[in-house]
Scaffold this motif. Structure first.
Motif, PDB file in Angstrom:
ATOM      1  N   GLY A  21       2.014  -6.073  -5.686  1.00  0.00           N
ATOM      2  CA  GLY A  21       2.910  -5.422  -6.650  1.00  0.00           C
ATOM      3  C   GLY A  21       3.237  -4.006  -6.217  1.00  0.00           C
ATOM      4  N   SER A  22       2.229  -3.324  -5.681  1.00  0.00           N
ATOM      5  CA  SER A  22       2.481  -1.973  -5.180  1.00  0.00           C
ATOM      6  C   SER A  22       3.449  -2.026  -3.997  1.00  0.00           C
ATOM      7  CB  SER A  22       1.164  -1.335  -4.747  1.00  0.00           C
ATOM      8  OG  SER A  22       1.421  -0.142  -4.066  1.00  0.00           O
ATOM      9  N   ALA A  23       3.214  -2.987  -3.103  1.00  0.00           N
ATOM     10  CA  ALA A  23       4.051  -3.070  -1.895  1.00  0.00           C
ATOM     11  C   ALA A  23       5.481  -3.504  -2.229  1.00  0.00           C
ATOM     12  CB  ALA A  23       3.413  -4.046  -0.906  1.00  0.00           C
ATOM     13  N   VAL A  24       5.595  -4.553  -3.030  1.00  0.00           N
ATOM     14  CA  VAL A  24       6.937  -5.058  -3.357  1.00  0.00           C
ATOM     15  C   VAL A  24       7.573  -4.134  -4.382  1.00  0.00           C
ATOM     16  CG1 VAL A  24       8.195  -6.926  -4.480  1.00  0.00           C
ATOM     17  CG2 VAL A  24       6.325  -7.454  -2.916  1.00  0.00           C
ATOM     18  N   TYR A 105      10.222  11.135  -7.519  1.00  0.00           N
ATOM     19  CA  TYR A 105      11.597  10.791  -7.114  1.00  0.00           C
ATOM     20  C   TYR A 105      11.873   9.297  -7.198  1.00  0.00           C
ATOM     21  CZ  TYR A 105      10.482   9.298  -2.275  1.00  0.00           C
ATOM     22  OH  TYR A 105      10.016   8.647  -1.159  1.00  0.00           O
ATOM     23  N   TYR A 106      10.802   8.490  -7.020  1.00  0.00           N
ATOM     24  CA  TYR A 106      10.969   7.026  -7.130  1.00  0.00           C
ATOM     25  C   TYR A 106      11.438   6.665  -8.533  1.00  0.00           C
ATOM     26  CZ  TYR A 106       9.501   2.190  -5.946  1.00  0.00           C
ATOM     27  OH  TYR A 106       9.453   0.855  -5.653  1.00  0.00           O
ATOM     28  N   ALA A 107      10.881   7.383  -9.525  1.00  0.00           N
ATOM     29  CA  ALA A 107      11.212   7.059 -10.918  1.00  0.00           C
ATOM     30  C   ALA A 107      12.678   7.337 -11.231  1.00  0.00           C
ATOM     31  CB  ALA A 107      10.309   7.850 -11.869  1.00  0.00           C
ATOM     32  N   PHE A 226       6.275   1.404   6.743  1.00  0.00           N
ATOM     33  CA  PHE A 226       5.247   2.166   6.032  1.00  0.00           C
ATOM     34  C   PHE A 226       5.553   2.243   4.537  1.00  0.00           C
ATOM     35  CE2 PHE A 226       2.071   4.630   8.571  1.00  0.00           C
ATOM     36  CZ  PHE A 226       2.187   3.851   9.697  1.00  0.00           C
ATOM     37  N   PHE A 227       6.810   2.581   4.234  1.00  0.00           N
ATOM     38  CA  PHE A 227       7.183   2.727   2.829  1.00  0.00           C
ATOM     39  C   PHE A 227       7.002   1.407   2.094  1.00  0.00           C
ATOM     40  CE2 PHE A 227      10.051   2.987  -0.780  1.00  0.00           C
ATOM     41  CZ  PHE A 227       9.776   4.248  -1.269  1.00  0.00           C
ATOM     42  N   SER A 228       7.450   0.336   2.737  1.00  0.00           N
ATOM     43  CA  SER A 228       7.434  -0.965   2.068  1.00  0.00           C
ATOM     44  C   SER A 228       6.020  -1.458   1.800  1.00  0.00           C
ATOM     45  CB  SER A 228       8.205  -1.979   2.909  1.00  0.00           C
ATOM     46  OG  SER A 228       8.407  -3.134   2.167  1.00  0.00           O
ATOM     47  N   LEU A 229       5.101  -1.176   2.719  1.00  0.00           N
ATOM     48  CA  LEU A 229       3.716  -1.631   2.485  1.00  0.00           C
ATOM     49  C   LEU A 229       2.903  -0.608   1.700  1.00  0.00           C
ATOM     50  CD1 LEU A 229       2.151  -3.599   5.444  1.00  0.00           C
ATOM     51  CD2 LEU A 229       3.181  -4.421   3.353  1.00  0.00           C
ATOM     52  N   SER A 230       3.530   0.491   1.277  1.00  0.00           N
ATOM     53  CA  SER A 230       2.839   1.553   0.512  1.00  0.00           C
ATOM     54  C   SER A 230       1.686   2.166   1.288  1.00  0.00           C
ATOM     55  CB  SER A 230       2.260   1.028  -0.812  1.00  0.00           C
ATOM     56  OG  SER A 230       3.153   0.274  -1.543  1.00  0.00           O
TER      57      SER A 230
HETATM   58  N1  PFF Z   1       6.054   0.021  -1.434  1.00  0.00           N
HETATM   59  C1  PFF Z   1       6.874   0.475  -2.503  1.00  0.00           C
HETATM   60  C2  PFF Z   1       8.269  -0.116  -2.341  1.00  0.00           C
HETATM   61  O1  PFF Z   1       8.521  -0.831  -1.370  1.00  0.00           O
HETATM   62  O2  PFF Z   1       9.109   0.140  -3.186  1.00  0.00           O
HETATM   63  C3  PFF Z   1       6.949   1.969  -2.592  1.00  0.00           C
HETATM   64  C4  PFF Z   1       5.625   2.674  -2.593  1.00  0.00           C
HETATM   65  C5  PFF Z   1       4.647   2.348  -3.529  1.00  0.00           C
HETATM   66  C6  PFF Z   1       5.398   3.663  -1.681  1.00  0.00           C
HETATM   67  C7  PFF Z   1       3.428   3.033  -3.541  1.00  0.00           C
HETATM   68  C8  PFF Z   1       4.210   4.339  -1.666  1.00  0.00           C
HETATM   69  C9  PFF Z   1       3.233   4.019  -2.593  1.00  0.00           C
HETATM   70  F1  PFF Z   1       2.108   4.680  -2.558  1.00  0.00           F
END
Ligand code: PFF
Length: 460
Positions: A21-24, A105-107, A226-230
């Motif tokens: 869930g964190s990654a996706v 910023y994600y929010a 990197f971003f996608s796998l958190s």
């Molecule tokens: N992996 C998440 C995404 O693909 O949207 C973004 C993310 C979540 C980045 C958690 C970093 C993090 F610590």
């Protein structure tokens, strides 16, 4: 029984789903198709998958190992795993700081998706032209109140779930939202593949054009992996603190990476056939793809059947919201865990404190699309600055330091015991993993990072 400790994930499935869930997240459904579109499709995807397997996945397993070894307190995990070397203690603050920055910023983008879900729900898209969609998005995102409101709603929802705790909030949320997310994706893919010219979209996604491979593609592919796998921020360390001792870290890492890649590819299978079904449209529209091009495409391709256009749009934006939520939960937890465990605030209060800070920074980020457009630091507006700080600085540096820490500082026996669950698992890939963590990943991450900052210049 460990499973009854409410500060741990109750089941192995719950642990995988929470990490997945964190990654996706928006990274899969919004950022991945945008990046793939901008870099010519399949060639990008191929290089992305290589980075995922050889860099991001090993760092993920490393985060898992550090977190679980720390046992319920991520800020102490580094010190404990180093065998008491106090210099590494400060690394424990990495998730605390990065959680606040990334969520802020994600929010904002997550808030946009919530607003678009609302618009889809009240049938606000029907009858609009492509010019309307473009103008409306610019007007909405640069407004000083509306996007701030939706950002605050997303943070409040996230806060509510985190406040409920590890099992009742995070794990249960993942167990409900992840299967739903898959269901929505499959329905949307099935619809999208029946559109005219769907084959062109598939070709774009799966037929590599290697003439497109250049330095910027390599940098983006690594950043995206990197971003996608958190990984790199300590987010997965935080979750791994709640893993039971019988979780197979290598296998779970692989499962999460597979789920994450699958969702990214399936998102591509929703988006590209849809875009290609309108003659003359190209998929390289950049970030507005999801907020300008797609709502327009949905109206046009299903225009003859209004209820289908309505349903498709609604499901798509709901999918984005759920993906964003399962990720934002992990971001909030990274910081809230510190306030809860180290500063001893009750969990709900810890979640509220961090949420309020994120809402404040999030407001600045949102305003950087409007009234604060000209307010810059280091030549960047707040949103871009936060993104740069998180994705271009903390993620690679965090990943690099974790590789050095586990590959060179931690006693090899401690690492092996953690990965093999005290010798009870065979883990035939352990030697390869250790080689990557000691040599390949640190050198590769350093070279790419140095190049990105302009210290080296071999990829330009
Ligand atoms: N992996 C998440 C995404 O693909 O949207 C973004 C993310 C979540 C980045 C958690 C970093 C993090 F610590």
């Amino acid at each position: 029984m460990k499973g009854n400790n409410k500060n741990m994930f109750a089941s192995k499935v719950g642990a995988i789903l929470a990490a997945a869930g964190s990654a996706v997240g928006l990274g899969n459904v919004w950022r991945f198709p945008t990046e793939a579109g901008a870099h010519g499709g399949a060639a990008f995807i191929l290089i992305y998958v290589i980075f995922m397997m050889f860099f991001a996945l090993p760092v993920m397993i490393t985060e898992f190992a550090i977190g679980r070894h720390g046992g319920n307190n991520v800020t102490h995990a580094f010190e404990k795993m180093s065998g008491g070397k106090r210099g590494w203690r400060w690394m424990g603050l990495l998730p605390v700081v990065s959680g606040i920055f990334v969520l802020s910023y994600y929010a904002v983008v997550a808030g946009w998706t919530l607003f678009y879900t609302y618009e889809a729900l009240v049938d606000g898209f029907s009858g609009k032209s492509s010019e309307d969609f473009a103008a409306d998005f610019v007007a909405f995102s640069s407004d000083s109140l509306q996007p701030v409101f939706w950002m605050a709603v997303i943070v409040a929802m996230t806060c509510g779930i985190v406040a409920l705790g590890v099992q009742r909030g995070i794990e249960r949320g993942a167990k409900i939202m992840m299967p739903l997310l898959f269901l929505f994706i499959l329905v949307l893919v099935a619809c999208s593949l029946t559109l005219p010219n769907a084959g062109d979209g598939m070709r774009f996604l799966f037929h590599p054009d290697f003439s497109k491979v250049d330095g910027s593609l390599v940098l983006s592919a690594m950043g995206q992996a990197f971003f996608s796998l958190s990984v790199g921020l300590g987010c997965l360390c935080t979750y791994a603190c709640y893993f039971r001792k019988d979780v197979d870290l290598m296998k779970d890492g692989q499962s999460v990476a597979c789920i994450d890649t699958l969702v990214a590819l399936l998102s591509g299978l929703i988006i590209f056939p849809a875009v290609y079904s309108i003659p003359g449209l190209q998929p390289d529209a950049g970030p507005p793809l999801v907020f300008i091009t797609l709502p327009n495409v949905f109206q046009q391709v299903f225009g003859g059947v209004p209820w289908l256009a309505y349903l498709f749009s609604l499901l798509f934006y709901l999918l984005l919201v759920m993906a964003a939520l399962t990720s934002s939960i992990s971001m909030l937890e990274m910081s809230a865990a510190y306030f809860h465990k180290n500063l001893r605030l009750p969990r709900p209060l810890a979640a509220v404190v961090v949420s309020l800070v994120c809402m404040l920074f999030g407001t600045f980020c949102s305003w950087s699309f409007g009234d604060w457009r000209d307010v810059t630091l280091f030549g960047m507006g707040f949103f871009d600055l936060f993104d740069f700080f998180v994705a271009k600085l903390i993620m690679p540096i965090g990943g690099l330091l974790m590789c050095i820490f586990v590959g060179w500082v931690v006693d090899e026996r401690v690492l092996r015991a953690e990965i093999t669950n005290n010798g009870t698992l065979r883990s035939p890939l352990y030697p390869l993993y250790r080689f990557i963590i000691r040599y390949l990943a640190p050198v590769g991450i350093f070279l790419i990072f140095a190049n990105e900052l302009g210290l080296l210049d071999f990829l330009k």
